[in-house]
Design an enzyme around this catalytic site. Structure first.
Site, PDB file in Angstrom:
ATOM      1  N   HIS A  20       1.750  20.682  14.287  1.00 59.57           N
ATOM      2  CA  HIS A  20       2.781  19.912  15.007  1.00 59.57           C
ATOM      3  C   HIS A  20       2.698  18.456  14.567  1.00 59.57           C
ATOM      4  O   HIS A  20       1.944  17.663  15.141  1.00 59.57           O
ATOM      5  CB  HIS A  20       2.556  20.060  16.525  1.00 59.57           C
ATOM      6  CG  HIS A  20       3.597  19.398  17.369  1.00 59.57           C
ATOM      7  ND1 HIS A  20       3.836  19.750  18.686  1.00 59.57           N
ATOM      8  CD2 HIS A  20       4.472  18.394  17.109  1.00 59.57           C
ATOM      9  CE1 HIS A  20       4.791  18.997  19.193  1.00 59.57           C
ATOM     10  NE2 HIS A  20       5.197  18.157  18.242  1.00 59.57           N
TER      11      HIS A  20
ATOM     12  N   HIS B 261       5.566  15.431  12.926  1.00 59.36           N
ATOM     13  CA  HIS B 261       6.908  15.084  12.442  1.00 59.36           C
ATOM     14  C   HIS B 261       6.735  14.126  11.278  1.00 59.36           C
ATOM     15  O   HIS B 261       6.112  13.071  11.452  1.00 59.36           O
ATOM     16  CB  HIS B 261       7.721  14.410  13.555  1.00 59.36           C
ATOM     17  CG  HIS B 261       7.842  15.260  14.794  1.00 59.36           C
ATOM     18  ND1 HIS B 261       8.955  16.017  15.072  1.00 59.36           N
ATOM     19  CD2 HIS B 261       6.961  15.490  15.811  1.00 59.36           C
ATOM     20  CE1 HIS B 261       8.771  16.663  16.219  1.00 59.36           C
ATOM     21  NE2 HIS B 261       7.566  16.377  16.684  1.00 59.36           N
TER      22      HIS B 261
ATOM     23  N   HIS C 268       9.992  22.620  20.943  1.00 59.75           N
ATOM     24  CA  HIS C 268       9.337  21.719  21.890  1.00 59.75           C
ATOM     25  C   HIS C 268       9.797  22.139  23.288  1.00 59.75           C
ATOM     26  O   HIS C 268      11.005  22.241  23.547  1.00 59.75           O
ATOM     27  CB  HIS C 268       9.786  20.279  21.661  1.00 59.75           C
ATOM     28  CG  HIS C 268       9.148  19.602  20.478  1.00 59.75           C
ATOM     29  ND1 HIS C 268       9.164  20.122  19.218  1.00 59.75           N
ATOM     30  CD2 HIS C 268       8.471  18.421  20.397  1.00 59.75           C
ATOM     31  CE1 HIS C 268       8.523  19.298  18.395  1.00 59.75           C
ATOM     32  NE2 HIS C 268       8.103  18.243  19.084  1.00 59.75           N
TER      33      HIS C 268
ATOM     34  N   GLU D 107       7.124  19.541  27.469  1.00 55.36           N
ATOM     35  CA  GLU D 107       6.490  18.245  27.177  1.00 55.36           C
ATOM     36  C   GLU D 107       6.843  17.338  28.353  1.00 55.36           C
ATOM     37  O   GLU D 107       5.991  16.980  29.150  1.00 55.36           O
ATOM     38  CB  GLU D 107       7.015  17.682  25.847  1.00 55.36           C
ATOM     39  CG  GLU D 107       6.457  16.310  25.489  1.00 55.36           C
ATOM     40  CD  GLU D 107       7.086  15.684  24.232  1.00 55.36           C
ATOM     41  OE1 GLU D 107       8.166  16.140  23.801  1.00 55.36           O
ATOM     42  OE2 GLU D 107       6.489  14.726  23.699  1.00 55.36           O
TER      43      GLU D 107
ATOM     44  N   ASP E  21       1.402  15.090  16.309  1.00 53.21           N
ATOM     45  CA  ASP E  21       2.786  14.777  16.676  1.00 53.21           C
ATOM     46  C   ASP E  21       3.387  13.661  15.807  1.00 53.21           C
ATOM     47  O   ASP E  21       4.072  13.944  14.836  1.00 53.21           O
ATOM     48  CB  ASP E  21       2.891  14.430  18.161  1.00 53.21           C
ATOM     49  CG  ASP E  21       4.243  14.795  18.766  1.00 53.21           C
ATOM     50  OD1 ASP E  21       5.075  15.393  18.064  1.00 53.21           O
ATOM     51  OD2 ASP E  21       4.461  14.500  19.967  1.00 53.21           O
ATOM     52  N   ASP E  22       3.154  12.411  16.190  1.00 54.80           N
ATOM     53  CA  ASP E  22       3.693  11.257  15.458  1.00 54.80           C
ATOM     54  C   ASP E  22       2.569  10.241  15.280  1.00 54.80           C
ATOM     55  O   ASP E  22       2.528   9.211  15.961  1.00 54.80           O
ATOM     56  CB  ASP E  22       4.859  10.640  16.242  1.00 54.80           C
ATOM     57  CG  ASP E  22       5.960  11.658  16.493  1.00 54.80           C
ATOM     58  OD1 ASP E  22       6.715  11.938  15.551  1.00 54.80           O
ATOM     59  OD2 ASP E  22       6.026  12.202  17.614  1.00 54.80           O
TER      60      ASP E  22
HETATM   61  N1  HPA Z   1       9.037  15.301  21.356  1.00 55.61           N
HETATM   62  C1  HPA Z   1      10.329  15.427  21.089  1.00 55.61           C
HETATM   63  N2  HPA Z   1      10.880  14.983  19.972  1.00 55.61           N
HETATM   64  C2  HPA Z   1      10.110  14.389  19.067  1.00 55.61           C
HETATM   65  C3  HPA Z   1       8.770  14.229  19.281  1.00 55.61           C
HETATM   66  C4  HPA Z   1       8.196  14.708  20.484  1.00 55.61           C
HETATM   67  O1  HPA Z   1       6.995  14.623  20.760  1.00 55.61           O
HETATM   68  N3  HPA Z   1       8.295  13.590  18.190  1.00 55.61           N
HETATM   69  C5  HPA Z   1       9.326  13.403  17.349  1.00 55.61           C
HETATM   70  N4  HPA Z   1      10.432  13.885  17.875  1.00 55.61           N
HETATM   71 ZN    ZN Z   2       6.687  16.776  18.497  1.00 56.06          ZN
END
Ligand code: HPA
Ligand code: ZN
Length: 336
Positions: free
Chosen positions: A14, A16, A194, A197, A275-276
């Site tokens: 996971h 991006h 997703h 969250e 994630d990011d």
């Molecule tokens: N959630 C939803 N969209 C996203 C995320 C996330 O954690 N990271 C990049 N786009």
């Molecule tokens: Zn994500």
């Protein structure tokens, strides 16, 4: 424990690619492409990375994509990420990309795809790290836009392992994308989404029942629904949890309150991911270390997380067996 985390063969499921854009790289792409940035310096930009919730992050994340213009930018972005995580002991990664965040700015699908793909191929040869690509649809956009994007992806379907669903979760239930997910599955693509969250447990149910996903991305809110947890456990449904992301976006007040340990103890097939990473303060190793420290994860927990990732990845049985064996070997030959 730090050494176990470092030596564990890790799989990132996971991440991006647009979320790996580091502030200094953002400025250098901006200069190269003559794109203006509304922050005076790398430090000023970095200090703006204080998020209240998912949307406040997404606003900056999409703004950042403006500096990605040419194939070379996408290549360098992906290459920098792969180098970083290969150094951290990541052996395989499944990378999300958001084509709509680029095509809506006039960048062609092929520019994005060719740049990223060139990096993945080169990294496999030179760094020994394998990768797959997952095309994510932006859920704040409509179904027609997703279908248009799937059409643009058609010539590249053999280079994409699956599709996902990201962006603003609340108010954009998985049901909105039932038909596009069905179309993608009929094209032989795997599906993930997703869910849970920021959104409610119902979105996880919908992802399972309507989108027929192979994994849930995040899924941390499943704990609010016991029968959902039972279902996820009995189906061994992988959950790609991103601890630093959850803290930075205000899902939980601090890492000591993160439910990862609880989820493991309930028997959920949890994995750790970043994630990011450029926005949330850490890549794979930092995510492992901060959860281990805050939650007192044991050696057994770390090993379990390692096996869970192997079990959850879109890899061949042969590779899966090899990686499981490598993790077992690591533990048996360790004096921890
Ligand atoms: N959630 C939803 N969209 C996203 C995320 C996330 O954690 N990271 C990049 N786009
Ligand atoms: Zn994500």
């Amino acid at each position: 424990m730090d050494s176990l985390i470092q030596r564990l063969p890790k799989l990132e499921l996971h991440v991006h690619i647009e979320g790996t854009l580091e502030p200094d790289q953002l400025f250098s792409f901006a200069r190269r492409n003559n794109v203006s940035v509304r922050y005076p310096s790398v430090e000023a930009l970095r200090s703006a990375y204080q998020f209240k919730n998912l949307q406040s992050f997404l606003d900056l994340y999409y703004e950042g994509t403006a500096v990605l213009v040419n194939e070379q930018d996408f290549y360098e972005l992906a290459m920098a990420y792969l180098k970083k995580v290969a150094d951290q002991g990541v052996v395989h990664t499944e990378i999300f990309f958001d084509p709509q965040s680029h095509t809506h700015r006039g960048i062609s699908f092929s520019t994005v795809m060719n740049g990223i793909r060139r990096a993945l191929i080169e990294a496999e040869e030179t760094l020994g790290i394998s990768s797959e690509l997952i095309l994510c649809f932006l859920r704040h956009l409509d179904e027609a836009d997703a279908f248009e994007t799937l059409k643009q992806a058609e010539p590249y379907l053999d280079q994409i392992i699956g599709i996902g669903l990201d962006s603003s979760e609340k108010g954009h239930p998985p049901s909105k994308f039932e038909r596009i997910f069905a179309a993608a599955r009929s094209n032989g693509l795997l599906t993930v989404a997703h869910a849970g969250e920021e959104g409610p447990p119902e979105y996880i149910w919908e992802s399972l029942d309507l989108l027929k996903v192979s994994r849930i991305d995040h899924g941390v809110r499943c704990l609010e629904d016991n029968s959902l947890v039972d279902r996820l456990v009995s189906e061994k449904m992988p959950l790609t949890v991103c601890p630093l992301s959850n803290i930075r976006l205000g899902g939980f007040p601090d890492m000591r309150n993160h439910p990862l340990k609880k989820m493991l103890d309930r028997g959920l097939q949890v994995t750790i991911n970043s994630d990011d990473p450029a926005y949330f303060g850490g890549y794979m190793t930092e995510n492992f270390l901060s959860t281990q420290t805050a939650l007192g994860l044991t050696q057994e927990d770390i090993v379990k997380l390692g096996h869970n990732a192997v079990e959850s990845a879109f890899i061949t049985k042969k590779r899966r067996d090899t990686l499981h064996a490598q993790i077992d070997h690591l533990v048996h030959n360790d004096d921890m």
